[in-house]
Design an enzyme around this catalytic site. Structure first.
Site, PDB file in Angstrom:
ATOM      1  N   SER A  76       0.805  -1.225   0.000  1.00 30.00           N
ATOM      2  CA  SER A  76       0.000   0.000   0.000  1.00 30.00           C
ATOM      3  C   SER A  76       0.836   1.273   0.000  1.00 30.00           C
ATOM      4  O   SER A  76       0.312   2.355  -0.261  1.00 30.00           O
ATOM      5  CB  SER A  76      -0.950   0.018   1.210  1.00 30.00           C
ATOM      6  N   LYS A  83       0.687   4.996   7.079  1.00 27.72           N
ATOM      7  CA  LYS A  83      -0.028   5.788   6.080  1.00 27.72           C
ATOM      8  C   LYS A  83       0.405   7.250   6.173  1.00 27.72           C
ATOM      9  O   LYS A  83       0.977   7.689   7.168  1.00 27.72           O
ATOM     10  CB  LYS A  83      -1.545   5.720   6.313  1.00 27.72           C
TER      11      LYS A  83
END
Length: 218
Positions: free
Chosen positions: A139, A176
């Site tokens: 990701s 993230k």
């Protein structure tokens, strides 16, 4: 009678308690990890006795830190003897835990699973507490973070908008880019295949640290 060792005892006690808190260890867990009896460990923590060098070594190995981080009378230089001459070699690395599982209670971050320890150059560290996480999945590939890479994290409970951080959602830690609005926290991946995660900032979510360096997995 004046206890001339009391300042050193207090510093050693504070160091042990700080390391226990960082790892979420009780006195019993620390005793089991180090092989030092619980009563002896309690004496060190309560400043009743001065720690001996053998037990400094045991705690150093259990916590994965240099001996001077337990007992400051051990400086950060190692002494060697070569043909009768004494020389000093500066310690340039520190062992930091590679954390496999993190639990977050109210105001508490505990390392539930430590996979091992990684030697880390001291010039990578600039104050504060550090640890490693291991990247999982793809990701964050556009930030050149690949599956299996080691992620050096500086523990802190806030970051600037757009910075990459380790964030705890329940007991799971994810990496993230973080963006904050008035009521939400948006966790943005660096891969267009993954949509942003939008979370209510009142939910069980916590920023646990800022990404400082990626150690590539070869």
């Amino acid at each position: 009678m004046l206890d001339r060792d009391l300042p050193l005892k207090k510093e050693i006690s504070d160091n042990i308690k700080s390391l226990m808190k960082q790892r979420g260890w009780t006195q019993l867990r620390t005793s089991e990890k180090s092989g030092i009896s619980k009563s002896t460990l309690s004496d060190y923590i309560n400043c009743k006795t001065l720690i001996n060098p053998g037990n400094v070594e045991k705690l150093s190995e259990a916590f994965g830190v240099p001996k001077f981080e337990i007992d400051p009378s051990f400086n950060n230089n190692s002494k060697t003897v070569n043909e009768g001459k004494v020389s000093y070699i500066s310690t340039t690395t520190r062992k930091l835990p590679v954390v496999g599982k993190i639990s977050c209670g109210p105001g508490v971050l505990a390392f539930e699973e430590i996979e091992g320890y990684e030697e880390t150059p001291l010039d990578w560290l600039n104050g504060g507490e550090y640890f490693y996480l291991r990247a999982k999945g793809d990701s964050m590939v556009n930030a050149r973070i690949l599956d299996g890479d080691l992620l050096l994290i500086r523990r802190q409970n806030d970051v600037e908008n757009g910075e990459i951080a380790a964030v705890a959602i329940g007991d799971e830690a994810v990496l993230k880019r973080v963006y904050k609005t008035n009521n939400n926290i948006i966790l943005q991946s660096e891969n267009p295949n993954y949509p942003p995660i939008v979370l209510d900032d009142k939910k069980n979510i916590r920023i646990i640290g800022k990404l400082k360096k990626v150690v590539l997995n070869f």
